[in-house]
Design an enzyme around this catalytic site. Structure first.
Site, PDB file in Angstrom:
ATOM      1  N   LYS A  22     -45.282  23.450  52.927  1.00 54.73           N
ATOM      2  CA  LYS A  22     -45.229  22.004  53.140  1.00 54.73           C
ATOM      3  C   LYS A  22     -43.939  21.280  53.102  1.00 54.73           C
ATOM      4  O   LYS A  22     -43.808  20.483  54.072  1.00 54.73           O
ATOM      5  CB  LYS A  22     -46.071  21.258  52.032  1.00 54.73           C
ATOM      6  CG  LYS A  22     -46.125  19.773  52.098  1.00 54.73           C
ATOM      7  CD  LYS A  22     -46.979  19.334  50.726  1.00 54.73           C
ATOM      8  CE  LYS A  22     -45.838  19.133  49.593  1.00 54.73           C
ATOM      9  NZ  LYS A  22     -45.428  17.897  49.503  1.00 54.73           N
ATOM     10  N   ASN A  23     -43.125  21.656  52.073  1.00 51.55           N
ATOM     11  CA  ASN A  23     -41.912  20.760  52.233  1.00 51.55           C
ATOM     12  C   ASN A  23     -40.828  21.178  53.345  1.00 51.55           C
ATOM     13  O   ASN A  23     -39.966  20.491  53.838  1.00 51.55           O
ATOM     14  CB  ASN A  23     -41.155  20.999  50.792  1.00 51.55           C
ATOM     15  CG  ASN A  23     -41.902  20.279  49.791  1.00 51.55           C
ATOM     16  OD1 ASN A  23     -42.568  19.357  49.973  1.00 51.55           O
ATOM     17  ND2 ASN A  23     -41.448  20.689  48.392  1.00 51.55           N
ATOM     18  N   CYS A 118     -45.513  10.800  45.040  1.00 50.27           N
ATOM     19  CA  CYS A 118     -45.982  11.046  43.820  1.00 50.27           C
ATOM     20  C   CYS A 118     -45.284  10.173  42.737  1.00 50.27           C
ATOM     21  O   CYS A 118     -44.160   9.898  42.960  1.00 50.27           O
ATOM     22  CB  CYS A 118     -45.897  12.396  43.305  1.00 50.27           C
ATOM     23  SG  CYS A 118     -47.007  13.592  44.172  1.00 50.27           S
ATOM     24  N   ARG A 123     -36.658   8.657  42.164  1.00 51.28           N
ATOM     25  CA  ARG A 123     -36.231   9.445  43.183  1.00 51.28           C
ATOM     26  C   ARG A 123     -35.574   8.521  44.255  1.00 51.28           C
ATOM     27  O   ARG A 123     -36.168   8.250  45.328  1.00 51.28           O
ATOM     28  CB  ARG A 123     -37.374  10.288  43.937  1.00 51.28           C
ATOM     29  CG  ARG A 123     -38.030  10.956  42.810  1.00 51.28           C
ATOM     30  CD  ARG A 123     -38.824  12.308  43.357  1.00 51.28           C
ATOM     31  NE  ARG A 123     -39.903  12.121  44.258  1.00 51.28           N
ATOM     32  CZ  ARG A 123     -40.487  12.996  44.661  1.00 51.28           C
ATOM     33  NH1 ARG A 123     -40.580  14.244  44.021  1.00 51.28           N
ATOM     34  NH2 ARG A 123     -41.449  12.957  45.543  1.00 51.28           N
ATOM     35  N   ASP A 308     -41.377  22.146  40.855  1.00 51.19           N
ATOM     36  CA  ASP A 308     -42.616  21.997  41.363  1.00 51.19           C
ATOM     37  C   ASP A 308     -43.557  23.317  40.671  1.00 51.19           C
ATOM     38  O   ASP A 308     -44.578  23.101  41.190  1.00 51.19           O
ATOM     39  CB  ASP A 308     -42.618  22.250  42.927  1.00 51.19           C
ATOM     40  CG  ASP A 308     -42.450  20.925  43.396  1.00 51.19           C
ATOM     41  OD1 ASP A 308     -42.477  19.689  42.758  1.00 51.19           O
ATOM     42  OD2 ASP A 308     -41.854  21.038  44.674  1.00 51.19           O
ATOM     43  N   ARG A 400     -52.578  16.980  49.729  1.00 49.59           N
ATOM     44  CA  ARG A 400     -51.394  16.910  49.930  1.00 49.59           C
ATOM     45  C   ARG A 400     -50.349  18.503  50.142  1.00 49.59           C
ATOM     46  O   ARG A 400     -49.550  18.350  50.855  1.00 49.59           O
ATOM     47  CB  ARG A 400     -50.642  15.918  49.358  1.00 49.59           C
ATOM     48  CG  ARG A 400     -51.073  14.435  49.218  1.00 49.59           C
ATOM     49  CD  ARG A 400     -50.217  13.298  48.674  1.00 49.59           C
ATOM     50  NE  ARG A 400     -48.754  13.690  48.998  1.00 49.59           N
ATOM     51  CZ  ARG A 400     -48.041  13.833  47.945  1.00 49.59           C
ATOM     52  NH1 ARG A 400     -48.076  13.918  46.648  1.00 49.59           N
ATOM     53  NH2 ARG A 400     -46.539  14.050  48.449  1.00 49.59           N
TER      54      ARG A 400
END
Length: 422
Positions: A22-23, A118, A123, A308, A400
């Site tokens: 995903k990232n 999130c 961040r 993560d 997600r």
């Protein structure tokens, strides 16, 4: 609102295919903005975040098509109509800020809303801004939007980041591909997703070296061309499913997994009493003997233990023998799953960025609520090992970052189902 019902059902056995990252995919998609020619991504994950990035690129005038059941994404930015990324889309996902560098590099201007995502800490965008300003950009924050200009184009520079931010590294590297001269980025992040981005940019004609190390050098070029690139395996999904047989028992092979993506994580599993072995098709994971042992964890930038995977590791430590200490050094507010695990009988004490987990013999099923993406899957893992039924609500977070989670876990013997909300 949908929920997921999990019933503890003993050991898991079989194979789980691991999707593209995903990232990585969310980083690769904005790279299309750097060129007029088509960029095609294969092995793309089928997730709601990918749809959000698609909508953002389309709002800028890019053509984006999903092919082969969503596993191929074909993009073209030959006729962009806007350099403004609106709040209504950007607020949904942190990675939306990755359009800033490419737009600024190609068009000399960009207006990008401050991002969302999130609720695991502020961040901020300051590291992105500092890096782009080092390349000659003029950036001003007005009404929640970053207004960026580079009237004479970006220019190569030597820049050292205060922190090895993944997103800032990606934004600066993409911007520097079209800057005049050479850029040297020091204290760069080293994640596999950045290596994957550089490999794609190189296929597009970029001149980059040093990816995977803390110093990346980019020689700017006049233009980039089209390319086709395969998205790297998702190391977070890989690590998550490695924990399934660790917490439940059994033996599961993760298809497409590579040890190089999860070495620090696999080392912690080994210390806890879980074997991880490379196979011809991926990684095979099995609990060695009985109950796992408590191990301490400190989250760090790659190649350290991934933030993560912290929530999922905590779920494993809840039933480990002994006491473990998990220290979160990347994001604040990332222990919101702890109170939900306590509802299932876990013994957890949180003080600031440190959680102390004393293992219990068994968890008990309970209704729990997901607070973010990784927390949601940690509760599912806990439910797999718990006695009785666990209902995880607010699982829209899950969509997600994990495709077909119910199907994949069912395939190895888990008793799990998605309950449709009204």
């Amino acid at each position: 609102m949908d929920s997921i019902l999990v019933t503890g059902n003993g050991p898991l056995n079989g194979q789980i295919p691991i999707a593209g990252a995903k990232n990585a995919c969310l980083t690769l998609m904005p790279a299309t903005l750097l060129s007029e020619e088509p960029l095609t991504l294969t092995n793309a994950p089928r997730l709601s975040d990918i749809k959000t990035m698609t909508a953002l690129l389309q709002s800028l005038g890019a053509e984006v098509s999903s092919l082969q059941d969503g596993q191929v994404i074909a993009m073209s930015s030959h006729n962009l109509t806007s350099q403004t990324a609106d709040y209504d889309i950007v607020r949904k996902m942190r990675a939306s800020n990755l359009v800033l560098g490419p737009l600024l590099a190609r068009f000399g201007q960009a207006v990008v809303s401050l991002p969302g995502g999130c609720a695991i800490g502020a961040r901020p965008m300051d590291l992105h801004v500092e890096g782009l300003e080092a390349l000659g950009a003029e950036i001003e924050l007005k009404d929640g939007y970053l207004h960026a200009r580079a009237p004479g184009g970006l220019k190569g520079a030597v820049h050292e980041m205060r922190f090895a931010s993944v997103g800032a590294t990606e934004n600066i590297v993409m911007a520097a591909t079209l800057a005049k001269g050479t850029t040297v980025l020091k204290n760069a992040a080293r994640e596999p997703e950045i290596v994957d981005l550089v490999e794609c940019l190189r296929k597009m004609g970029a001149q980059i070296s040093g990816e995977g190390s803390s110093t990346i050098e980019i020689q700017g070029v006049d233009r980039l061309h089209g390319a086709t690139h395969q998205v790297v395996t998702d190391r977070i999904e890989l690590g998550t499913y490695m924990l399934a047989p660790a917490i439940c028992g059994g033996e599961v092979e993760l298809l497409g997994g590579r040890m190089a993506l999860v070495e620090s994580f696999a080392a912690k599993l080994d210390a806890a009493g879980v074997s991880v072995a490379e196979t011809q098709n991926g990684l095979k994971v099995a609990r060695k003997n009985g109950r796992v042992q408590a191990v301490d964890v400190v989250t760090e930038p790659f190649p350290g233990f991934p933030t993560d995977l912290q929530a999922q590791m905590m779920a494993l430590m809840c039933t480990a023998e002994g006491t473990s200490v998990l220290e979160e050094r990347i994001f604040e507010n990332r222990f919101m799953h702890a109170p939900e695990l306590v509802r299932m009988g876990a013994n957890i004490e949180v003080h600031g960025g440190t959680a102390t987990v004393t293992g219990v013999e068994a968890l008990k099923g309970a209704p729990v609520m997901a607070t973010d993406l990784r927390a949601s899957v940690s509760l599912i893992l806990a439910g797999l090992a718990a006695e009785g039924e666990t209902t995880v609500s607010r699982v829209y977070h899950l969509d997600r970052g994990y495709e077909h989670v119910v199907r994949k876990l069912e395939g190895v013997g888990a008793k799990i189902e998605r309950i449709k909300g009204e």
